[in-house]
Design a protein around this motif. Sequence first.
Motif, PDB file in Angstrom:
ATOM      1  N   GLY A  53      53.971  73.104  25.171  1.00  0.00           N
ATOM      2  CA  GLY A  53      55.000  73.591  26.080  1.00  0.00           C
ATOM      3  C   GLY A  53      56.356  72.973  25.814  1.00  0.00           C
ATOM      4  O   GLY A  53      56.485  71.748  25.732  1.00  0.00           O
ATOM      5  N   LYS A  54      57.376  73.820  25.711  1.00  0.00           N
ATOM      6  CA  LYS A  54      58.720  73.319  25.419  1.00  0.00           C
ATOM      7  C   LYS A  54      59.272  72.498  26.568  1.00  0.00           C
ATOM      8  O   LYS A  54      59.944  71.486  26.351  1.00  0.00           O
ATOM      9  CB  LYS A  54      59.644  74.491  25.110  1.00  0.00           C
ATOM     10  N   ARG A  55      59.000  72.931  27.804  1.00  0.00           N
ATOM     11  CA  ARG A  55      59.545  72.207  28.961  1.00  0.00           C
ATOM     12  C   ARG A  55      58.956  70.807  29.063  1.00  0.00           C
ATOM     13  O   ARG A  55      59.681  69.836  29.285  1.00  0.00           O
ATOM     14  CB  ARG A  55      59.272  72.997  30.237  1.00  0.00           C
ATOM     15  N   SER A  56      57.625  70.696  28.932  1.00  0.00           N
ATOM     16  CA  SER A  56      57.000  69.378  29.058  1.00  0.00           C
ATOM     17  C   SER A  56      57.400  68.471  27.893  1.00  0.00           C
ATOM     18  O   SER A  56      57.595  67.265  28.070  1.00  0.00           O
ATOM     19  CB  SER A  56      55.478  69.503  29.140  1.00  0.00           C
ATOM     20  N   ARG A  57      57.553  69.044  26.703  1.00  0.00           N
ATOM     21  CA  ARG A  57      57.958  68.228  25.551  1.00  0.00           C
ATOM     22  C   ARG A  57      59.373  67.713  25.730  1.00  0.00           C
ATOM     23  O   ARG A  57      59.671  66.558  25.431  1.00  0.00           O
ATOM     24  CB  ARG A  57      57.846  69.048  24.261  1.00  0.00           C
ATOM     25  N   LYS A  58      60.271  68.572  26.244  1.00  0.00           N
ATOM     26  CA  LYS A  58      61.652  68.133  26.487  1.00  0.00           C
ATOM     27  C   LYS A  58      61.695  67.061  27.571  1.00  0.00           C
ATOM     28  O   LYS A  58      62.356  66.031  27.430  1.00  0.00           O
ATOM     29  CB  LYS A  58      62.514  69.325  26.906  1.00  0.00           C
ATOM     30  N   PHE A  59      60.960  67.309  28.655  1.00  0.00           N
ATOM     31  CA  PHE A  59      60.911  66.350  29.751  1.00  0.00           C
ATOM     32  C   PHE A  59      60.404  64.996  29.282  1.00  0.00           C
ATOM     33  O   PHE A  59      61.031  63.954  29.507  1.00  0.00           O
ATOM     34  CB  PHE A  59      60.015  66.904  30.872  1.00  0.00           C
ATOM     35  N   LEU A  60      59.268  64.984  28.590  1.00  0.00           N
ATOM     36  CA  LEU A  60      58.670  63.723  28.173  1.00  0.00           C
ATOM     37  C   LEU A  60      59.474  63.034  27.071  1.00  0.00           C
ATOM     38  O   LEU A  60      59.480  61.801  26.989  1.00  0.00           O
ATOM     39  CB  LEU A  60      57.225  63.945  27.725  1.00  0.00           C
ATOM     40  N   SER A  61      60.166  63.792  26.241  1.00  0.00           N
ATOM     41  CA  SER A  61      61.014  63.152  25.226  1.00  0.00           C
ATOM     42  C   SER A  61      62.170  62.421  25.884  1.00  0.00           C
ATOM     43  O   SER A  61      62.580  61.345  25.427  1.00  0.00           O
ATOM     44  CB  SER A  61      61.534  64.189  24.228  1.00  0.00           C
ATOM     45  N   GLU A  62      62.708  62.985  26.982  1.00  0.00           N
ATOM     46  CA  GLU A  62      63.779  62.303  27.726  1.00  0.00           C
ATOM     47  C   GLU A  62      63.248  61.046  28.403  1.00  0.00           C
ATOM     48  O   GLU A  62      63.915  60.002  28.407  1.00  0.00           O
ATOM     49  CB  GLU A  62      64.375  63.252  28.761  1.00  0.00           C
ATOM     50  N   MET A  63      62.058  61.135  28.971  1.00  0.00           N
ATOM     51  CA  MET A  63      61.460  59.965  29.615  1.00  0.00           C
ATOM     52  C   MET A  63      61.205  58.862  28.586  1.00  0.00           C
ATOM     53  O   MET A  63      61.493  57.685  28.827  1.00  0.00           O
ATOM     54  CB  MET A  63      60.133  60.333  30.293  1.00  0.00           C
ATOM     55  N   LYS A  64      60.660  59.246  27.459  1.00  0.00           N
ATOM     56  CA  LYS A  64      60.318  58.298  26.404  1.00  0.00           C
ATOM     57  C   LYS A  64      61.548  57.546  25.913  1.00  0.00           C
ATOM     58  O   LYS A  64      61.508  56.329  25.683  1.00  0.00           O
ATOM     59  CB  LYS A  64      59.657  59.039  25.254  1.00  0.00           C
ATOM     60  N   ALA A  65      62.663  58.268  25.773  1.00  0.00           N
ATOM     61  CA  ALA A  65      63.885  57.643  25.268  1.00  0.00           C
ATOM     62  C   ALA A  65      64.489  56.671  26.267  1.00  0.00           C
ATOM     63  O   ALA A  65      65.178  55.715  25.882  1.00  0.00           O
ATOM     64  CB  ALA A  65      64.903  58.732  24.918  1.00  0.00           C
ATOM     65  N   PHE A  66      64.236  56.887  27.553  1.00  0.00           N
ATOM     66  CA  PHE A  66      64.872  56.043  28.576  1.00  0.00           C
ATOM     67  C   PHE A  66      64.084  54.777  28.885  1.00  0.00           C
ATOM     68  O   PHE A  66      64.659  53.738  29.191  1.00  0.00           O
ATOM     69  CB  PHE A  66      65.061  56.849  29.868  1.00  0.00           C
ATOM     70  N   ILE A  67      62.765  54.835  28.818  1.00  0.00           N
ATOM     71  CA  ILE A  67      61.931  53.706  29.253  1.00  0.00           C
ATOM     72  C   ILE A  67      62.161  52.482  28.358  1.00  0.00           C
ATOM     73  O   ILE A  67      62.100  52.579  27.135  1.00  0.00           O
ATOM     74  CB  ILE A  67      60.436  54.098  29.223  1.00  0.00           C
ATOM     75  N   PRO A  68      62.403  51.304  28.953  1.00  0.00           N
ATOM     76  CA  PRO A  68      62.606  50.070  28.164  1.00  0.00           C
ATOM     77  C   PRO A  68      61.275  49.474  27.702  1.00  0.00           C
ATOM     78  O   PRO A  68      60.817  48.445  28.207  1.00  0.00           O
ATOM     79  CB  PRO A  68      63.334  49.151  29.157  1.00  0.00           C
ATOM     80  N   TRP A  69      60.646  50.104  26.718  1.00  0.00           N
ATOM     81  CA  TRP A  69      59.304  49.728  26.284  1.00  0.00           C
ATOM     82  C   TRP A  69      59.213  48.265  25.865  1.00  0.00           C
ATOM     83  O   TRP A  69      58.265  47.563  26.235  1.00  0.00           O
ATOM     84  CB  TRP A  69      58.857  50.612  25.122  1.00  0.00           C
ATOM     85  N   ASN A  70      60.172  47.794  25.072  1.00  0.00           N
ATOM     86  CA  ASN A  70      60.097  46.423  24.543  1.00  0.00           C
ATOM     87  C   ASN A  70      60.148  45.388  25.658  1.00  0.00           C
ATOM     88  O   ASN A  70      59.398  44.402  25.645  1.00  0.00           O
ATOM     89  CB  ASN A  70      61.219  46.183  23.537  1.00  0.00           C
ATOM     90  N   THR A  71      61.037  45.605  26.618  1.00  0.00           N
ATOM     91  CA  THR A  71      61.160  44.660  27.733  1.00  0.00           C
ATOM     92  C   THR A  71      59.883  44.639  28.569  1.00  0.00           C
ATOM     93  O   THR A  71      59.416  43.575  28.999  1.00  0.00           O
ATOM     94  CB  THR A  71      62.351  45.030  28.624  1.00  0.00           C
ATOM     95  N   LEU A  72      59.316  45.809  28.799  1.00  0.00           N
ATOM     96  CA  LEU A  72      58.065  45.882  29.558  1.00  0.00           C
ATOM     97  C   LEU A  72      56.928  45.188  28.811  1.00  0.00           C
ATOM     98  O   LEU A  72      56.133  44.460  29.410  1.00  0.00           O
ATOM     99  CB  LEU A  72      57.705  47.348  29.820  1.00  0.00           C
ATOM    100  N   GLU A  73      56.851  45.396  27.503  1.00  0.00           N
ATOM    101  CA  GLU A  73      55.791  44.744  26.723  1.00  0.00           C
ATOM    102  C   GLU A  73      55.954  43.230  26.737  1.00  0.00           C
ATOM    103  O   GLU A  73      54.967  42.490  26.883  1.00  0.00           O
ATOM    104  CB  GLU A  73      55.811  45.249  25.275  1.00  0.00           C
TER     105      GLU A  73
END
Length: 333
Positions: free
Chosen positions: A16-36
């Motif tokens: 799905g294009k909508r879910s892929r766009k939504f999750l790509s935006e979420m993925k780019a924003f989340i501070p993964w390194n700091t959380l890890e």
Amino acid sequence: MKTPSFFDYAMRDQGGKRSRKFLSEMKAFIPWNTLEEMLIEKGVYRPKQPGKAGRPPYRASVLLGSLFLQAWYDLSDPMTEEMIHDRLSFREFLDVQADDDIPDETTIGKFRNALMDGMLFDAVFAIVFAQMKAQDLVLKEGTLVDATLIHSSEPKRKRDPEGNLISNKANDEDATYTSKRNQKYHGYKIHVATDPNGVIKKVSTTTAKDSDTKEFDYLTEGEEHFVSADSAYMSKKRKKALRKKGITNGIIERRVRGQSKLRTKQKKHNKHFAPVRGLVELAFAFVKHHMGYRRTRFKGLEKNDQYHLLLGAAYNIRRAPALIRKLHPQRER
């Protein structure tokens, strides 16, 4: 990151294009390194050591990302595992390739419980909120306060063969009763403070019987400019305290004992502040209707409070792209 396989390349445009766009935006924003880094520091996550034999652990981003997916899509542990297998958009969000191991429902549940037991969703929420502030997505002036009820299962009466009551015990002994508009509720209250754009700044949980105003001082701590809330929070003492601190009082006025109707000044006050006050309800509306959270999923005040902090973090992440477009449109160019 693992190199994608031929299958991954072949399937990259599927889904799905909508879910892929939504999750790509979420993925780019989340501070993964700091959380890890936080998870490693707290001892709930250990990355694979170089040269150490054995199966490598799941990446922290996969485990945390699974919890965010649960929150956004209202998924149980078994359904989260199933959907990661089934949906390409979920695997792209988690950076999971076709031949990678995917955490099963037991692993997801154990990881979430470890964070709950360590009270670490406070830290998850704080890290996400710090990311919001770092990107200038939190308005510095103004705090809006509100509370909402969340149901939990009610006590079930058990009787012996003769009809005598032998048990009236609830599954969750911390949950309590309250009434609102002549309707009975059993469960908890979620209290939040947001900025005027609906970004959640603080989250707190009490049992249902506690007053909406119980967490007011905690939720508004540090605010120096403006506070707004519905009429349940209005009192002469609170108005006086806000005035003493030089904080603009945007709490909705209500009639007091012996007052048949609002004065003209009170009506003007309410008309001015009602549109702003209502913005706090955006958070509850989104969490309940879009994220599907209408009933508690855990037993006990502490566990539910921790889960509500996860929901608050997930909601803020979800709001971030829209706020970037609204407040910083130049970033989209």
